[in-house]
Design a protein around this motif. Sequence first.
Motif, PDB file in Angstrom:
ATOM      1  N   LEU A 198      22.169 -14.338  17.731  1.00 28.21           N
ATOM      2  CA  LEU A 198      20.969 -14.860  17.089  1.00 28.21           C
ATOM      3  C   LEU A 198      21.290 -16.025  16.166  1.00 28.21           C
ATOM      4  CD1 LEU A 198      18.939 -11.618  16.326  1.00 28.21           C
ATOM      5  CD2 LEU A 198      19.001 -13.031  18.377  1.00 28.21           C
ATOM      6  N   TRP A 199      22.512 -16.081  15.702  1.00 29.75           N
ATOM      7  CA  TRP A 199      22.980 -17.185  14.861  1.00 29.75           C
ATOM      8  C   TRP A 199      24.495 -17.156  14.802  1.00 29.75           C
ATOM      9  CZ3 TRP A 199      18.959 -14.145  12.419  1.00 29.75           C
ATOM     10  CH2 TRP A 199      19.412 -12.874  12.043  1.00 29.75           C
ATOM     11  N   THR A 200      25.080 -18.226  14.315  1.00 33.96           N
ATOM     12  CA  THR A 200      26.525 -18.282  14.097  1.00 33.96           C
ATOM     13  C   THR A 200      26.771 -18.256  12.601  1.00 33.96           C
ATOM     14  OG1 THR A 200      26.810 -19.619  16.096  1.00 33.96           O
ATOM     15  CG2 THR A 200      28.633 -19.594  14.527  1.00 33.96           C
ATOM     16  N   LEU A 201      27.390 -17.192  12.131  1.00 40.03           N
ATOM     17  CA  LEU A 201      27.517 -16.996  10.680  1.00 40.03           C
ATOM     18  C   LEU A 201      28.710 -16.113  10.371  1.00 40.03           C
ATOM     19  CD1 LEU A 201      26.039 -17.432   7.890  1.00 40.03           C
ATOM     20  CD2 LEU A 201      24.960 -15.214   8.310  1.00 40.03           C
ATOM     21  N   GLU A 202      29.462 -16.496   9.346  1.00 40.99           N
ATOM     22  CA  GLU A 202      30.539 -15.663   8.837  1.00 40.99           C
ATOM     23  C   GLU A 202      30.009 -14.825   7.679  1.00 40.99           C
ATOM     24  OE1 GLU A 202      33.588 -15.113   9.853  1.00 40.99           O
ATOM     25  OE2 GLU A 202      33.301 -16.443  11.572  1.00 40.99           O
ATOM     26  N   SER A 245      29.442  -3.787   5.070  1.00 43.59           N
ATOM     27  CA  SER A 245      29.307  -3.373   6.463  1.00 43.59           C
ATOM     28  C   SER A 245      27.973  -3.826   7.051  1.00 43.59           C
ATOM     29  CB  SER A 245      29.430  -1.854   6.559  1.00 43.59           C
ATOM     30  OG  SER A 245      29.203  -1.400   7.875  1.00 43.59           O
ATOM     31  N   PHE A 246      26.904  -3.725   6.269  1.00 42.63           N
ATOM     32  CA  PHE A 246      25.594  -4.153   6.745  1.00 42.63           C
ATOM     33  C   PHE A 246      25.576  -5.666   6.967  1.00 42.63           C
ATOM     34  CE2 PHE A 246      21.296  -5.777   5.970  1.00 42.63           C
ATOM     35  CZ  PHE A 246      20.594  -5.072   6.927  1.00 42.63           C
ATOM     36  N   ALA A 247      26.160  -6.417   6.041  1.00 42.01           N
ATOM     37  CA  ALA A 247      26.193  -7.877   6.160  1.00 42.01           C
ATOM     38  C   ALA A 247      26.952  -8.297   7.423  1.00 42.01           C
ATOM     39  CB  ALA A 247      26.836  -8.495   4.925  1.00 42.01           C
ATOM     40  N   ILE A 248      28.029  -7.592   7.752  1.00 40.64           N
ATOM     41  CA  ILE A 248      28.795  -7.904   8.955  1.00 40.64           C
ATOM     42  C   ILE A 248      27.948  -7.658  10.195  1.00 40.64           C
ATOM     43  CG2 ILE A 248      30.756  -7.159  10.383  1.00 40.64           C
ATOM     44  CD1 ILE A 248      32.291  -6.654   7.764  1.00 40.64           C
ATOM     45  N   LYS A 249      27.252  -6.521  10.232  1.00 35.89           N
ATOM     46  CA  LYS A 249      26.396  -6.204  11.381  1.00 35.89           C
ATOM     47  C   LYS A 249      25.285  -7.234  11.534  1.00 35.89           C
ATOM     48  CE  LYS A 249      27.025  -1.180  11.721  1.00 35.89           C
ATOM     49  NZ  LYS A 249      28.190  -1.046  10.850  1.00 35.89           N
ATOM     50  N   ILE A 312      16.284  -5.997  19.853  1.00 34.64           N
ATOM     51  CA  ILE A 312      17.513  -5.649  19.140  1.00 34.64           C
ATOM     52  C   ILE A 312      17.578  -4.131  19.005  1.00 34.64           C
ATOM     53  CG2 ILE A 312      17.645  -7.841  17.894  1.00 34.64           C
ATOM     54  CD1 ILE A 312      16.513  -6.391  15.436  1.00 34.64           C
ATOM     55  N   GLY A 313      18.793  -3.616  18.862  1.00 33.63           N
ATOM     56  CA  GLY A 313      18.969  -2.178  18.722  1.00 33.63           C
ATOM     57  C   GLY A 313      18.332  -1.650  17.453  1.00 33.63           C
ATOM     58  N   LYS A 314      17.795  -0.446  17.527  1.00 30.72           N
ATOM     59  CA  LYS A 314      17.099   0.122  16.369  1.00 30.72           C
ATOM     60  C   LYS A 314      18.058   0.446  15.226  1.00 30.72           C
ATOM     61  CE  LYS A 314      17.117   5.080  17.474  1.00 30.72           C
ATOM     62  NZ  LYS A 314      16.266   6.270  17.653  1.00 30.72           N
ATOM     63  N   GLU A 315      19.371   0.502  15.522  1.00 28.89           N
ATOM     64  CA  GLU A 315      20.348   0.860  14.492  1.00 28.89           C
ATOM     65  C   GLU A 315      20.277  -0.087  13.298  1.00 28.89           C
ATOM     66  OE1 GLU A 315      25.195   1.205  13.820  1.00 28.89           O
ATOM     67  OE2 GLU A 315      24.374   0.152  15.560  1.00 28.89           O
ATOM     68  N   ILE A 316      20.232  -1.408  13.568  1.00 25.93           N
ATOM     69  CA  ILE A 316      20.216  -2.366  12.465  1.00 25.93           C
ATOM     70  C   ILE A 316      18.925  -2.264  11.664  1.00 25.93           C
ATOM     71  CG2 ILE A 316      19.247  -4.264  13.840  1.00 25.93           C
ATOM     72  CD1 ILE A 316      21.993  -4.636  11.173  1.00 25.93           C
ATOM     73  N   VAL A 317      17.815  -1.935  12.319  1.00 21.54           N
ATOM     74  CA  VAL A 317      16.534  -1.782  11.627  1.00 21.54           C
ATOM     75  C   VAL A 317      16.563  -0.549  10.733  1.00 21.54           C
ATOM     76  CG1 VAL A 317      14.042  -1.521  11.918  1.00 21.54           C
ATOM     77  CG2 VAL A 317      15.342  -2.926  13.527  1.00 21.54           C
ATOM     78  N   ALA A 320      18.623  -1.229   7.688  1.00 24.79           N
ATOM     79  CA  ALA A 320      17.903  -2.051   6.717  1.00 24.79           C
ATOM     80  C   ALA A 320      16.917  -1.211   5.913  1.00 24.79           C
ATOM     81  CB  ALA A 320      17.167  -3.178   7.433  1.00 24.79           C
ATOM     82  N   LYS A 321      16.228  -0.300   6.590  1.00 25.76           N
ATOM     83  CA  LYS A 321      15.272   0.563   5.894  1.00 25.76           C
ATOM     84  C   LYS A 321      15.964   1.476   4.888  1.00 25.76           C
ATOM     85  CE  LYS A 321      11.850   0.831   9.637  1.00 25.76           C
ATOM     86  NZ  LYS A 321      11.204   1.744  10.639  1.00 25.76           N
ATOM     87  N   ASP A 322      17.159   1.932   5.253  1.00 23.54           N
ATOM     88  CA  ASP A 322      17.881   2.879   4.397  1.00 23.54           C
ATOM     89  C   ASP A 322      18.763   2.211   3.361  1.00 23.54           C
ATOM     90  OD1 ASP A 322      16.737   4.937   5.788  1.00 23.54           O
ATOM     91  OD2 ASP A 322      18.455   5.244   7.126  1.00 23.54           O
TER      92      ASP A 322
END
Length: 331
Positions: A198-202, A245-249, A312-317, A320-322
């Motif tokens: 979706l983007w290129t980002l470190e 970990s969330f930022a990496i995902k 997108i997979g529901k895991e990332i959503v 984010a909610k949690d």
Amino acid sequence: MNLSTNKPILYFSAALLLLAIVVLTQHTDTSRVGDETEHYFIEDYDSADVVRIEVEQLIDSIELRRTEKGWEVSERMTPMRRALINKGGESFPKEKWHRADPSRVANALGSFGGLSEGLVISDDPDRRKIYHVGQTGLAIRLYDEGDSVIADLVIGKNAPDFTSSYIRRSDENEVHRVRRPLMGAFSPSAEDWRERRLWTLEPNTITTMTIAGGKVNNTYEQNAEHHWSCRRCPNATVDQEHLRSFAIKLAFLRADQFADDVSIHKAGLDHPSMTATFTDKKGETRKLNIGLPEGESFYYANVEGIDEIVLIGKEIVELAKDLPREAIKQK
């Protein structure tokens, strides 16, 4: 001479003779008409010169083009597909360009870099079907900036050693066996070329990250030492590993599928249920809109400024909610 005592020898000799005949008749590479050379298959080839690519096989075809924003891909109408559509009375699909994966394009074009002509194994047009370099072959055409043809090739099947391929110049009869597996490098399907990132980002370059939607509305900040804090909860303890970990995902988020035939409204993206907005050290901002769920495993989403809807997979959503509950601990 006692034939009964020599039967084993006779049987063994007959077996060897039969084996030799099978090998000679079945091994397609024995019809050599030339020796292996060290000439390049495409003379003076430089992948940087290629600005347009056509890939075609039977009814499927795609076109890739290089733009100022990067590579794009679109389905391409073949004569065979056009005839089928006319016969069925259907309408022709509209041309639509999508972002292409630059790494895949670079790897595909790199397949021809330093490629030796290899061994000429046939010059008989009737034998093209043996090597799949005839009508069923994969046609590849490369063009330069002036729309002149750099190469017009037909890639066939892999050789028996699985490390070589059969290939032919479209205007020549000679079939070459080159020491490189080429079959998997190109595809006549646009889906295979599309950019799923979706983007290129470190992750370490993210400075702010805002998750908003429903009861979730927090902004997280990362300083130069890669320490995370919560802007609206200064007295809270931040779980560094959880946020990192969330930022990496989020930074490496990819589309699982594309939803080209789904409208913004049907995807729930006219009124997103959640957004993830983040800024990097250069001041560039990216925003992900999350819409309705699709089945049990996906959510519709799109990136602001990019005209495509993805799944997108529901895991990332769910992460984010949690996030406020898992990463922020009130003192």
